[in-house]
Design a protein around this motif. Structure first.
Motif, PDB file in Angstrom:
ATOM      1  N   THR A  30       0.843  -1.206   0.000  1.00 49.31           N
ATOM      2  CA  THR A  30       0.000   0.000   0.000  1.00 49.31           C
ATOM      3  C   THR A  30       0.874   1.251   0.000  1.00 49.31           C
ATOM      4  OG1 THR A  30      -1.766  -1.158   1.173  1.00 49.31           O
ATOM      5  CG2 THR A  30      -1.801   1.252   1.289  1.00 49.31           C
ATOM      6  N   ILE A  31       2.042   1.187   0.646  1.00 49.37           N
ATOM      7  CA  ILE A  31       2.915   2.364   0.748  1.00 49.37           C
ATOM      8  C   ILE A  31       3.515   2.783  -0.584  1.00 49.37           C
ATOM      9  CG2 ILE A  31       3.455   1.847   3.157  1.00 49.37           C
ATOM     10  CD1 ILE A  31       6.274   1.009   2.197  1.00 49.37           C
ATOM     11  N   LEU A  32       3.389   1.932  -1.601  1.00 48.74           N
ATOM     12  CA  LEU A  32       3.921   2.258  -2.922  1.00 48.74           C
ATOM     13  C   LEU A  32       2.878   2.918  -3.815  1.00 48.74           C
ATOM     14  CD1 LEU A  32       5.937  -1.026  -3.538  1.00 48.74           C
ATOM     15  CD2 LEU A  32       6.757   1.146  -2.583  1.00 48.74           C
ATOM     16  N   GLN A  33       1.626   2.963  -3.353  1.00 50.18           N
ATOM     17  CA  GLN A  33       0.528   3.543  -4.128  1.00 50.18           C
ATOM     18  C   GLN A  33       0.427   5.040  -3.836  1.00 50.18           C
ATOM     19  OE1 GLN A  33      -0.778   1.392  -6.261  1.00 50.18           O
ATOM     20  NE2 GLN A  33       0.471  -0.170  -5.282  1.00 50.18           N
ATOM     21  N   GLY A  39      -6.851   6.379   6.203  1.00 49.31           N
ATOM     22  CA  GLY A  39      -7.079   4.944   6.274  1.00 49.31           C
ATOM     23  C   GLY A  39      -6.374   4.152   5.190  1.00 49.31           C
ATOM     24  N   GLN A  40      -5.893   4.793   4.141  1.00 50.43           N
ATOM     25  CA  GLN A  40      -5.207   4.092   3.046  1.00 50.43           C
ATOM     26  C   GLN A  40      -3.709   4.004   3.341  1.00 50.43           C
ATOM     27  OE1 GLN A  40      -6.606   2.462   0.454  1.00 50.43           O
ATOM     28  NE2 GLN A  40      -8.471   2.932   1.561  1.00 50.43           N
ATOM     29  N   CYS A  41      -3.389   3.373   4.453  1.00 47.72           N
ATOM     30  CA  CYS A  41      -2.001   3.219   4.871  1.00 47.72           C
ATOM     31  C   CYS A  41      -1.725   1.758   5.184  1.00 47.72           C
ATOM     32  CB  CYS A  41      -1.708   4.072   6.102  1.00 47.72           C
ATOM     33  SG  CYS A  41      -2.564   3.505   7.602  1.00 47.72           S
ATOM     34  N   TRP A  42      -0.439   1.445   5.352  1.00 49.14           N
ATOM     35  CA  TRP A  42      -0.063   0.138   5.878  1.00 49.14           C
ATOM     36  C   TRP A  42       0.264   0.348   7.341  1.00 49.14           C
ATOM     37  CZ3 TRP A  42       5.148  -1.524   7.261  1.00 49.14           C
ATOM     38  CH2 TRP A  42       5.167  -2.821   7.770  1.00 49.14           C
ATOM     39  N   ALA A  43      -0.401  -0.399   8.211  1.00 46.15           N
ATOM     40  CA  ALA A  43      -0.187  -0.272   9.653  1.00 46.15           C
ATOM     41  C   ALA A  43       0.519  -1.510  10.193  1.00 46.15           C
ATOM     42  CB  ALA A  43      -1.520  -0.094  10.369  1.00 46.15           C
ATOM     43  N   PHE A  44       1.460  -1.278  11.116  1.00 46.05           N
ATOM     44  CA  PHE A  44       2.086  -2.391  11.826  1.00 46.05           C
ATOM     45  C   PHE A  44       1.898  -2.152  13.321  1.00 46.05           C
ATOM     46  CE2 PHE A  44       5.521   0.619  10.881  1.00 46.05           C
ATOM     47  CZ  PHE A  44       6.056   0.850  12.143  1.00 46.05           C
ATOM     48  N   GLN A  45       1.930  -3.229  14.085  1.00 46.33           N
ATOM     49  CA  GLN A  45       1.669  -3.155  15.515  1.00 46.33           C
ATOM     50  C   GLN A  45       2.777  -2.423  16.259  1.00 46.33           C
ATOM     51  OE1 GLN A  45       0.187  -6.742  17.119  1.00 46.33           O
ATOM     52  NE2 GLN A  45       0.174  -6.017  19.219  1.00 46.33           N
ATOM     53  N   GLY A  46       2.378  -1.587  17.204  1.00 42.25           N
ATOM     54  CA  GLY A  46       3.326  -0.875  18.050  1.00 42.25           C
ATOM     55  C   GLY A  46       3.973   0.311  17.363  1.00 42.25           C
ATOM     56  N   SER A  47       5.084   0.758  17.940  1.00 45.58           N
ATOM     57  CA  SER A  47       5.759   1.951  17.420  1.00 45.58           C
ATOM     58  C   SER A  47       7.063   1.619  16.698  1.00 45.58           C
ATOM     59  CB  SER A  47       6.042   2.927  18.562  1.00 45.58           C
ATOM     60  OG  SER A  47       6.885   2.312  19.525  1.00 45.58           O
ATOM     61  N   GLN A  48       7.412   0.339  16.630  1.00 46.70           N
ATOM     62  CA  GLN A  48       8.639  -0.062  15.939  1.00 46.70           C
ATOM     63  C   GLN A  48       8.328  -1.140  14.920  1.00 46.70           C
ATOM     64  OE1 GLN A  48      11.415  -1.280  18.958  1.00 46.70           O
ATOM     65  NE2 GLN A  48      11.986   0.826  19.423  1.00 46.70           N
TER      66      GLN A  48
END
Length: 157
Positions: A30-33, A39-48
């Motif tokens: 998604t980050i390449l679009q 809401g159109q993001c790539w989310a990962f858990q936590g802050s790292q």
């Protein structure tokens, strides 16, 4: 070593159990679009976390652009899930050692699109770029990356 951090599981939140359509999970690419709507993001858990981008060709990287939404368009009025401190590394071939290209801070008080110049004294080109986030702007649950662009010159084969 995992190439990319695990995608955040929105389904665990109570709101998602009721309004599942609001909690669609976006994959890392998604980050390449260029679509940068709330809401159109790539989310990962936590802050790292980190993401590894395979480039279409080996390049001499010169800069990286990182984008998040602004407070003005954020439904919550905050951008606490935006990356804060992050590093950019180059990897020539998969599985090889990383070369640190720079450490940076994404500033939520500045423009939503920010470009960061990489080290110029590099003596090699890379096929992969790794963006590793060390902290965000205060969201304990997840971090969102909206858009990443890698700038550089193609290396001769």
């Amino acid at each position: 070593v995992q190439r990319t951090s695990r995608t955040y599981a929105w389904g665990e939140r109570w709101l998602c159990k009721v309004f599942w359509v609001l909690c669609a999970t976006n994959p890392p690419d998604t980050i390449l679009q260029p679509d940068v709507k709330p809401g159109q993001c790539w989310a990962f858990q936590g802050s790292q976390g980190h993401v590894v981008i395979q480039l279409p060709a080996r390049i001499w990287p010169t800069a990286v652009t990182l984008q998040h939404i602004s407070k003005a368009v954020s439904p919550s009025g905050t951008v606490s899930s935006a990356p804060r401190e992050f590093t950019v590394s180059g990897v020539e071939k998969e599985g090889e050692e990383e070369t640190l290209l720079g450490s940076f801070t994404y500033d939520v008080e500045k423009e939503a699109i920010q470009t960061f110049r990489l080290k110029h004294e590099l003596s090699r080109a890379f096929q992969y770029i790794k963006v590793a986030v060390q902290s965000n702007w205060g969201n304990a649950e997840y971090t969102c990356i909206y858009h990443v662009q890698v700038h550089g010159k193609a290396a001769r084969q």
